[in-house]
Design an enzyme around this catalytic site. Sequence first.
Site, PDB file in Angstrom:
ATOM      1  N   TYR A 294       0.840  -1.193   0.000  1.00  0.00           N
ATOM      2  CA  TYR A 294       0.000   0.000   0.000  1.00  0.00           C
ATOM      3  C   TYR A 294       0.878   1.247   0.000  1.00  0.00           C
ATOM      4  CZ  TYR A 294      -3.247   3.543   1.823  1.00  0.00           C
ATOM      5  OH  TYR A 294      -3.990   4.678   2.008  1.00  0.00           O
ATOM      6  N   CYS A 295       0.599   2.184  -0.922  1.00  0.00           N
ATOM      7  CA  CYS A 295       1.274   3.475  -0.985  1.00  0.00           C
ATOM      8  C   CYS A 295       2.785   3.260  -1.122  1.00  0.00           C
ATOM      9  CB  CYS A 295       0.906   4.304   0.241  1.00  0.00           C
ATOM     10  SG  CYS A 295       1.501   6.013   0.215  1.00  0.00           S
ATOM     11  N   LEU A 296       3.600   3.851  -0.248  1.00  0.00           N
ATOM     12  CA  LEU A 296       5.041   3.665  -0.322  1.00  0.00           C
ATOM     13  C   LEU A 296       5.418   2.199  -0.163  1.00  0.00           C
ATOM     14  CD1 LEU A 296       6.474   6.642   1.781  1.00  0.00           C
ATOM     15  CD2 LEU A 296       6.197   6.475  -0.678  1.00  0.00           C
ATOM     16  N   GLY A 298       3.831  -0.222  -1.438  1.00  0.00           N
ATOM     17  CA  GLY A 298       3.686  -0.804  -2.762  1.00  0.00           C
ATOM     18  C   GLY A 298       4.864  -0.461  -3.661  1.00  0.00           C
TER      19      GLY A 298
END
Length: 563
Positions: A294-296, A298
């Site tokens: 998720y987000c960073l 990812g």
Amino acid sequence: MTGGLSPATMMLAATDWAIHLATAPGKQMQLAAKAMGKSMRLFDYALRASHELGGPTGTAEPACPVVAPLAQDHRFDAPEWHQAPYNVMTQAFLLNQQWWQAATTGIGGVSRHHEDMVSFAARQILDVMAPTNFIATNPVLQKRIAETGGKCLADGLGFFLDDLRRELTGAAPAGTERFVVGENIATAKGTVVYRNRLIELIQYAPRTETVRPEPVLIVPAWIMKYYILDLSATNSLVNWLTGQGYTVFMISWHNPSGEDRELTLDDYRRMGPMAALDAVEAITGAEKIHAAGYCLGGTLLSITAAAMAGEGDTRLASVTLLAAQTEFSEPGELGLFIDESQLHVLENMMWSRGYLESGQMGGAFQILRSNDLIWSHVLETYLMGERAPINDLMAWNADGTRMPFAMHSEYLRALFLHDDLAEGRFRVDGRVISLEALRAPMFVVGTERDHVAPWHSVYKIHLLSSAEVTFVLTSGGHNAGIVSEPGHPRRHFRIATRAEDAPPIAAEEWVERATPMGGSWWTQWGAWLDARSGEPVPPPMIGNAARGYPPLCPAPGRYVLEK
């Protein structure tokens, strides 16, 4: 004094804009004509509005607006704003807003970055001067003051003083005390089964009699606490996954201090997802593992997966990226805060302490949505005297983490500023890696109103990898679009799959082709994982002491509680 913004960049941007505008007579004439035209339209509207105000009751037709607010601007929705004289104030503000948009864009010779900065700054100044922010020009606020006999202003002052005290003392925002990690948020039953300097790995207890043989490892962003994916019991992605028959592991990141200043992005890769994959494999005995970031998290997972693919490591059954960028040439308005001058300021701020405070990054996110996150809060809380109740997502948002100097500087320079990963310059262990090496199927989610990872940027994974990509564009923003549990009202999404080695299509064309659906994208992800998983088997044990991964403590563990 500047809130982390580089004075040099701001002055350069303003100078670049002013000099080129001063030497562009054609643009000046165009702006003068626009100003005259808008003034005449406003004058005509004011005359019609005055007729409405002065005519006999029920005989005057409402004045037809000259310009409508932007779709996402709800400041003038109340019916009081459509009555004279406030409708004239609204139209004056909106026309002025349009003129400044024209004045700060489309000027030859101005760099795109400086143009974006000046346009953004103009919007911020206009938002400060909006008629909604002042008692004399806000009819809704005037009505509230009359109804409460002025008590709303007294209550608002009390809220302001309380918030100021909390800000000065470093206390949590009001209302967050109702949400306690491990008690009513982050409550999924699990056990910490591995810990190193940087992570704790949580293994969650099974909720079904059998589980899929491929466990799911989740890599959250280290900029915030992991439990956005395990908020309340009803909107916990962890609970939902375990309920679908998956063994779930979650990384919980350590909150860095000055002692961690030299931790690099590669340290995060090695001690984060790589260490977690080794632990998951040893505990479960699984040959294949579904990984989600998720987000960073990812972005880091994509780097990890590319490096693994280049080394012939085939343990990943699939890769899921949730609102995660792998290509940074179009980062959205967050890119306004990233250039060489800005990084110089940030690096010097981080150098003295060894880390970047979460509040500094959070402040940048708030500025990007100043109407929603700053001025609406000022109006509702300090002027209307109404403190909105805080929910679990808001409590999580207030629970930030720090970022070590070396890692954050490398992330901003190598990925965000220079786009090394997408352009074939990013190295792991001295070797250039490429997302083209990825062959595991990918499930990628972008959100429609994402101001952190714009979905057009997330979509560019299609250009970087020839793997099979199932892309989802879901309603909501960076956080609420991901925390989108089944049964959540008014959710919708689009979904389409590009086959392995098939040519990519433009994002706008994808929108036209993708299948629109109502409800939560979680169910589609669950079906996608099922199709790439084996037949159910008995669940694995919690931890595996014989292989060096004994149970250490109950979830949520120690790192998530670090302040």
